[in-house]
Design an enzyme around this catalytic site. Structure first.
Site, PDB file in Angstrom:
ATOM      1  N   LYS A 124       0.832  -1.202   0.000  1.00  0.00           N
ATOM      2  CA  LYS A 124       0.000   0.000   0.000  1.00  0.00           C
ATOM      3  C   LYS A 124       0.871   1.258   0.000  1.00  0.00           C
ATOM      4  O   LYS A 124       0.615   2.205  -0.747  1.00  0.00           O
ATOM      5  CB  LYS A 124      -0.923   0.005   1.220  1.00  0.00           C
ATOM      6  N   ARG A 170      -3.130   4.042  -7.743  1.00  0.00           N
ATOM      7  CA  ARG A 170      -3.805   3.734  -6.492  1.00  0.00           C
ATOM      8  C   ARG A 170      -5.088   2.953  -6.701  1.00  0.00           C
ATOM      9  O   ARG A 170      -5.562   2.259  -5.794  1.00  0.00           O
ATOM     10  CB  ARG A 170      -4.075   5.025  -5.714  1.00  0.00           C
ATOM     11  N   ASN A 224      -8.153  -1.061  -5.204  1.00  0.00           N
ATOM     12  CA  ASN A 224      -9.588  -1.354  -5.180  1.00  0.00           C
ATOM     13  C   ASN A 224      -9.912  -2.749  -5.699  1.00  0.00           C
ATOM     14  O   ASN A 224     -11.066  -3.069  -5.931  1.00  0.00           O
ATOM     15  CB  ASN A 224     -10.351  -0.313  -6.007  1.00  0.00           C
ATOM     16  N   HIS A 245     -18.026  -3.714  -2.483  1.00  0.00           N
ATOM     17  CA  HIS A 245     -18.839  -2.665  -1.853  1.00  0.00           C
ATOM     18  C   HIS A 245     -20.319  -2.865  -2.138  1.00  0.00           C
ATOM     19  O   HIS A 245     -21.164  -2.640  -1.278  1.00  0.00           O
ATOM     20  CB  HIS A 245     -18.414  -1.280  -2.377  1.00  0.00           C
TER      21      HIS A 245
END
Lengths: 378, 378
Positions: A238, A252, A256, A263
């Protein structure tokens, strides 16, 4: 006890992540670190501890004592929110801000976020908003918060319309991690953290190898505690990505992996599924869909399923949730949630797709193709 | 009609402030500017207008039509908050955020803040928080917002504990100002804006000279509209200071001239006093106290009083407010508010003190000395 590790994040003004077993119980050591990180030698600087009703009774007293050991009056007090994802609301955020104001915190003061992901995200946002921003030190106490949410400066609360829709990027001044506190964490929470660690395994071959080694001997379906080395290695993935792309305009997005479908499933379950379990299901949906389309070897799916089982995580939505009449896991319902997701971008969604063991890439996928993936992968 | 002016702010990623009389009525011109500033040639980009119940009926339709003229569908809609300082709350902020989510805005979309200071501050904060930040274009319609709040990236809502305690620094992508809209602004609002212009006069000799010239002929106590040149000159003072110190760690504190005592008086009046009137009173308190201490010539106080009178602003708390039993303007009450102020810093407060006509400086003053100044200056 294992040795500590220190990692440097170069996002924002740059800060250190320190993993040090026993950190919280070592009063003089903790006092020294807090004093240095928060500048408590300045007699006008104070820190407030924001924690929740589970973590506060266990550790807030120790942190407060360490603050007071640096200088009487260095602690501004403790603000406690109710434990649980239900607290991650604008209302609770405003309660914390009003409490900070009633403690008369100034711009020189700081917040210590002591708790899991909800505390870290909410307290980080409160710090970023109070008087247009005061400093925040993250002290994550859950495995999920250690390997994921405490590093990287994403802060947020949920809106009615979806998770994490109200927030800012705001880097902490430091992250202090005591892996010893994981010994009191419930098994479900340990599994939840493994969900993110297995996500890093999908992005990094070294983490994948370490995950296989540590989960390999596990036949019980009750997840073991990861080693300090593996926690550090996960944070390091990370750290590298966030240092390269602080505000998620490029690399970045890789972080996900499993999160878009995840989600959606998490929201549809009304948080009956943990975040880690949801990410696990999200990764499984994509991998299964890609295997069925012939784009990935079947062994990748089997390998993922084995790791998830060993970590005590589901591969798909559990039957008892599917059976609940008050929950809607239909493709339409999941797509409706996903279209609200931050990762959605007009005509499609930026998905992170596994392409080989330990490797993934971001690709923009149309809503039609994403629907097809959900239909095949669920 | 006067010529337009363009000023460049170098805070954040840098942006332009354009003053152009007739801008909002010039549909093709406005469409071209919106398209360029917001990147509306990308067919997946939309903009939502956030406005209030006073300004919306007058101008939102024109701005929306200009958006649609760039490309059908470029407008995502209009979100309207009730007009007035009472709307500057976390609750209203969250309503706006939920409305943005229900319009399915993505990270590529943008907010147009069309209104006075409350709209600009709240919509700017909503944009900064939605999905951790989308772009915001400021279109200030009040004199106060034009010369002050729309430029510089301060966004906020009020907490119960005090004004602007919840917010962030977030620079807009641009500021479009149509001074023609001031023709429909109530006299009280024009006076309010003069409060900030007179503040700039306390920081800059050129603005002071221009203010004297424009207010000089005014004997009625009803403030004239400032010229486009004076509006631009006022913004230029702010632009210079903000470009030097975006986050108020140094020079930007100068912009708080009159604001510490002013905020206290404004809060104590429960907003019966306008912001500009409160800043006027705040400047007068400090100037009077310094004159009485022999640190400033009496002429500076008389000059300030003359300008405030010409601008239709009070020099001190009006008797009808002092007479109200539900309001507390005691020194203790004012100090209690001021100690919550963002400018307070532990053992004292960073005050901006006039030192000569058109010049001021920041000095840290102990609470005891500030109390004494309130006692002498009120």
């Amino acid at each position: 006890m294992q040795n500590g590790q220190i990692l440097e994040v170069t996002a924002g003004e740059g800060y250190l992540v320190e993993l040090s077993p026993g950190l919280i119980s070592d009063a003089p050591g903790l006092a020294g670190r807090l004093s240095a990180l928060l500048g408590l030698t300045d007699p006008s600087v104070r820190a407030v501890i924001v924690t929740d009703s589970n973590v506060g009774p266990l550790y807030a007293g120790k942190v407060e004592a360490a603050l007071e050991a640096t200088r009487p009056g260095a602690s501004a007090g403790v603000i406690t929110i109710p434990a649980g994802e239900e607290s991650k609301t604008p209302l609770e955020l405003v309660r914390v801000l009003e409490a900070m104001a009633s403690l008369r915190l100034t711009r020189k003061d700081a917040v210590i976020a002591l708790g899991g992901g909800v505390v870290g995200d909410l307290a980080g946002l409160a710090a970023a908003l109070y008087m247009r921003g005061i400093r925040c030190l993250q002290m994550p106490t859950s495995l999920l918060a250690m390997v994921d949410s405490s590093v990287g400066g994403k802060t947020a609360v949920d809106l009615e319309a979806g998770k994490n829709l109200m927030g800012v990027f705001s880097q902490p001044v430091g992250v202090l991690i005591d892996p010893e506190v994981l010994r009191t964490l419930p098994a479900r929470e340990i599994s939840c953290g493994w969900g993110e660690i297995i996500k890093y395994a999908g992005l990094d071959g070294d983490v994948l190898a370490a995950v296989r080694t540590e989960l390999g001997p596990c036949r019980s379906g009750i997840a073991p505690l990861p080693s300090v080395g593996l926690i550090a290695r996960s944070i390091d993935v990370k750290r590298r990505i966030v240092s390269e792309d602080e505000k998620e305009s490029g690399a970045r997005r890789l972080l996900n992996l499993g999160h878009t479908a995840g989600h959606a499933v998490e929201t549809a379950s009304r948080y009956a599924l943990s975040h880690g379990a949801s990410v696990a299901i999200g990764m499984h949906i994509l991998t299964k869909a890609l295997v069925k389309e012939g784009k990935l070897p079947r062994a990748m799916l089997e390998d993922l399923e084995e790791l998830l089982r060993q970590a005590g995580l589901p591969s798909s939505i559990p039957p008892e949730l599917l059976a609940r009449a008050d929950l809607d896991f239909s493709i339409d319902a999941l797509l409706a949630v996903a279209s609200h997701d931050k990762k959605s971008a007009g005509s499609g969604v930026n998905l992170v797709l596994p392409i080989a063991p330990g490797r993934a890439e971001v690709r923009k996928v149309s809503w039609e193709d994403f629907r097809a993936m959900l239909e095949t992968g669920l």
